[in-house]
Design an enzyme around this catalytic site. Structure first.
Site, PDB file in Angstrom:
ATOM      1  N   SER A 108      -2.166   7.968   0.357  1.00 15.70           N
ATOM      2  CA  SER A 108      -1.158   7.446   1.276  1.00 15.70           C
ATOM      3  C   SER A 108      -0.471   8.593   2.010  1.00 15.70           C
ATOM      4  O   SER A 108      -1.133   9.392   2.675  1.00 15.70           O
ATOM      5  CB  SER A 108      -0.164   6.568   0.513  1.00 15.70           C
ATOM      6  OG  SER A 108       0.618   5.804   1.394  1.00 15.70           O
ATOM      7  N   ASP A 162      -3.965   0.819   1.405  1.00 18.52           N
ATOM      8  CA  ASP A 162      -3.248   1.923   0.779  1.00 18.52           C
ATOM      9  C   ASP A 162      -3.806   2.280  -0.596  1.00 18.52           C
ATOM     10  O   ASP A 162      -3.944   1.424  -1.474  1.00 18.52           O
ATOM     11  CB  ASP A 162      -1.771   1.543   0.653  1.00 18.52           C
ATOM     12  CG  ASP A 162      -0.881   2.733   0.352  1.00 18.52           C
ATOM     13  OD1 ASP A 162      -1.015   3.300  -0.744  1.00 18.52           O
ATOM     14  OD2 ASP A 162      -0.062   3.084   1.213  1.00 18.52           O
TER      15      ASP A 162
END
Length: 738
Positions: free
Chosen positions: A72, A218
């Protein structure tokens, strides 16, 4: 011949000693091999800026970094550092970036398709659904990530040619999550910006990224702190930086980012705990105290950087055991830090991944050419124009060898919920005296009917003006410049007639229209269209005094329309200009014959300085001293068109109008919600001649207004108060385009 004598044991020992003594000095001179150090950087949204502060301390302490893994926001910082940026470069980029713009999907309106601009002028909102055989479909995220990818491409510009992340100045791997299986997916080749973008695709907020047949979101869901991965990549020693948020309290769950971040933390917590348990005595864990800085606190990233520095500095004594001598470290960093020398030239430009879109249309939108030296700025504008057509949910490019030559590969991602779309619009206007206008619009748009990009749009409007219309837009060339557009419509509406601000009658109109235009698009700037038009209708007195008799009519003629639109917003613009012209030459039969001509123009210019916006608008229309049929009469009156007077109070065959408008942005909204809340006012002047109520002229009328307005994702909204020069006053509310 004598038999050879075997060496005795003592002789063998002496020989071995002599051989070792000749080799040992060489080993004694070789420097001891240092441990390879790998960075594992966790996700955490805006909290990830703390990674930059940690990197600054590592550089100050001369700690080498031999490989990086990130998830991320950790993949954003880690990927950019691996691409050759220094920690100070990263800090400068973060501080200089307007994060509201980064998370804003909409390309600058000036670069949008002129057809999509025309749709917005009708009052269609940005809400769009797809119509599929199995039902209604929608976008897979609030943000598609086009601007995010543009930002990441700027960060990683020095390595635009690198396809294997092991070949970056620092070997790098990113972690994403396969949303279908929940498994971690390791990204180590392809487009670096796209891999970074996939690693940070917060589910529900950002659209997932499709790579190698997998739908990626993510990486924090599957592995938010990839310690094991960095150990597999190169690391003898791991420096892990964990900026994952502690679980938030209820009062802190105040935004989509914070709620989704909480969910990711909950899903990934057990994996992070397992990864932390693998750290050994030689590894180092840095866990900055980020307090109440949340994953969505992008405005507090400079503070997060400082806290990352503090956390790393607190472990300086432990970190120093891995410090390199200054000359050795400088040599290492010299090989790892790259200057951006531009993108250079490519031998060809290719599009990939297109299934229904004709790439010739997209080529016409690109200003970059293979014979030119490419620039990120020009390419970014090219990508925005292509995305602005409305056919794509994302777009990316990379530079890679193909057919033995350096190639720019552009990869637009066609909307998964297309090519049939449903659009909606809502418009409301009221002066709180009983005069109200409202419209609900539903549009069905079928795109890419053929390789030239034909579209078929059908609209239904319900409200004070009921209308159903259908038009077929057929480009005549591959670039989509010239086009033909037949159209048909049927509508009913009412028109009020005023004398001295008093409504004396209302007329009901019914009308059908058929026409066909030939046209030409001037890129994204404007369009010109012209063609024959036929109308047949009737009007009757609905209420009030019968000043004008009802009747039937039939009109045939030629209509020419020009639209130039370079405003940054369709309503509440802050900069840019727009111009529209309509000319009609027609004959109407309604028992008698009326040959008439009509010319009407609208122009706007807006200037902006910070929160201040100044706009000048002018309109004028004329019938060239001839009369006009009732359905073509010009109108003045209502909010911001003589704000102190009633809707359409002045009705006639010739007019002019000018407005000076000032707005101050009192509150700035995130780009995903709109541009802001404004306090403003206007000075207005207009005149209507050849009035329908038999008066020769309204005389010059003046009006002023003050208003509170907001430009939101649902459309413009005004709440204001208008005063006319004859003492008339109005309180008005306008939402959307009524």
């Amino acid at each position: 011949m004598p038999t050879p004598t075997l060496l005795r044991p003592a002789s063998l020992v002496l020989l071995a000693f002599l051989m070792l003594s000749s080799v040992l000095p060489a080993f004694a001179d070789a420097p001891p091999q240092r441990p390879r150090i790998g960075l594992a950087l966790s996700g955490g949204g805006a909290r990830g800026a703390a990674h930059i502060g940690v990197l600054q301390v590592l550089e100050a302490l001369r700690i080498p970094v031999d490989c990086i893994t990130g998830t991320s926001m950790g993949s954003i910082v880690g990927g950019a550092y691996a691409a050759g940026l220094s920690a100070d470069d990263l800090e400068a980029a973060v501080v200089a970036t307007d994060w509201d713009d980064v998370f804003n999907d909409k390309p600058p309106r000036r670069e949008q398709s002129i057809r999509r601009k025309a749709d917005a002028l009708k009052g269609l909102s940005e809400v769009e659904l797809g119509l599929k055989a199995n039902g209604i479909a929608a976008a897979r995220g609030l943000v598609s990530g086009v601007e995010i990818e543009s930002f990441l491409r700027r960060l990683t510009r020095p390595v635009a040619d690198v396809e294997r992340f092991a070949d970056l100045p620092i070997p790098f791997k990113a972690v994403a999550t396969d949303i279908e299986t929940g498994d971690a997916v390791i990204l180590e080749h392809g487009s670096l910006p796209q891999a970074m973008r996939a690693s940070m695709a917060i589910p529900g907020v950002m659209a997932p990224v499709e790579l190698d047949g997998k739908l990626l979101v993510d990486g924090g869901i599957a592995n938010n702190l990839p310690i094991g991965l960095v150990r597999q990549t190169c690391a003898d020693v791991v420096i892990a930086v964990n900026i994952q948020s502690t679980l938030l309290k209820r009062e802190q769950l105040s935004s989509a980012f914070s709620i989704t971040g909480q969910l990711i933390n909950l899903l990934g917590k057990s994996r992070v705990d397992a990864e932390l348990a693998t750290l050994g005595e030689n590894d180092i864990l840095i866990a900055p105290d980020l307090g109440d800085i949340t994953s969505g606190s992008f405005e507090r990233q400079p503070e997060a950087i400082a806290r990352g520095r503090d956390a790393a500095q607190a472990l300086a004594a432990t970190l120093r055991r891995y410090s390199l001598p200054e000359d050795e470290y400088l040599a290492l960093r010299s090989s790892q830090t790259l200057a951006s020398n531009g993108l250079g030239k490519v031998a060809q430009i290719r599009f990939e991944g297109l299934k229904r879109t004709n790439d010739a249309v997209l080529r016409d939108l690109m200003h970059s050419a293979s014979e030119d030296t490419l620039s990120e700025e020009t390419l970014a504008a090219d990508m925005r124009r292509i995305y602005g057509r409305g056919d794509f949910e994302g777009i990316d490019y990379r530079i890679a060898p193909q057919d033995g030559v350096r190639t720019l590969i552009v990869s637009p991602r066609e909307k998964s919920w297309g090519p049939d779309y449903l659009g909606f619009g809502l418009g409301v206007a009221s002066d709180f005296t009983g005069d109200s206008q409202y419209n609900l619009i539903v549009q069905h748009r079928k795109t890419w009917i053929n390789p030239l990009g034909a579209e078929w749009a059908t609209e239904l409007k319900i409200g004070w003006r009921n209308r159903i219309s259908s038009e077929f837009y057929q480009p005549l060339d591959a670039a989509g410049r010239a086009f033909v557009q037949p159209y048909v419509s049927a509508e009913t509406y009412k028109q009020s007639l005023y004398v001295n601000s008093e409504r004396i009658a209302t007329y009901a109109f019914e009308q059908g229209t058929v026409g066909m235009d030939l046209g030409y698009n001037f890129g994204t700037v404007g369009m010109l269209r012209a063609g024959p038009v036929w109308r047949k209708g009737s009007y009757t007195r609905d209420t009030g005094t019968a000043l004008v008799a009802g009747g039937d009519y039939e009109t045939t003629g030629l209509q020419v329309r020009l639209l130039v639109d370079q405003l940054d917003r369709v309503r509440l613009a802050s900069e840019g200009y727009a111009l529209s012209l309509t000319a009609i030459k027609a004959r109407q039969r309604d028992g008698t014959k009326l040959d008439y001509s009509l010319l009407e123009g609208h122009g706007q210019v807006f200037l902006n300085q910070g929160p201040h916006t100044l706009g000048i608008s002018a309109e004028a229309g004329t019938s060239f001293d001839n009369g006009l049929p009732g359905q073509d009469l010009f109108q003045l009156g209502g909010p911001l068109r003589l704000s102190g007077y009633r809707f359409g109070e002045f009705l006639g065959a010739q007019y002019d109008f000018v407005r000076l408008e000032y707005r101050n942005r009192a509150i700035r909204l995130p780009a995903i919600l709109g541009s802001g809340v404004f306090l403003g006012g206007s000075l207005e002047s207009g005149r209507m001649d050849k009035l329908l109520n038999a008066s020769e002229s309204s005389g010059r009328r003046y009006s002023t207004s003050v208003f509170l307005s907001a430009n939101t994702a649902l459309g413009p909204a005004y709440l204001g108060f208008g005063v006319g020069d004859k003492g008339s006053k109005t309180l008005f509310l306008v939402i959307g385009v009524p």
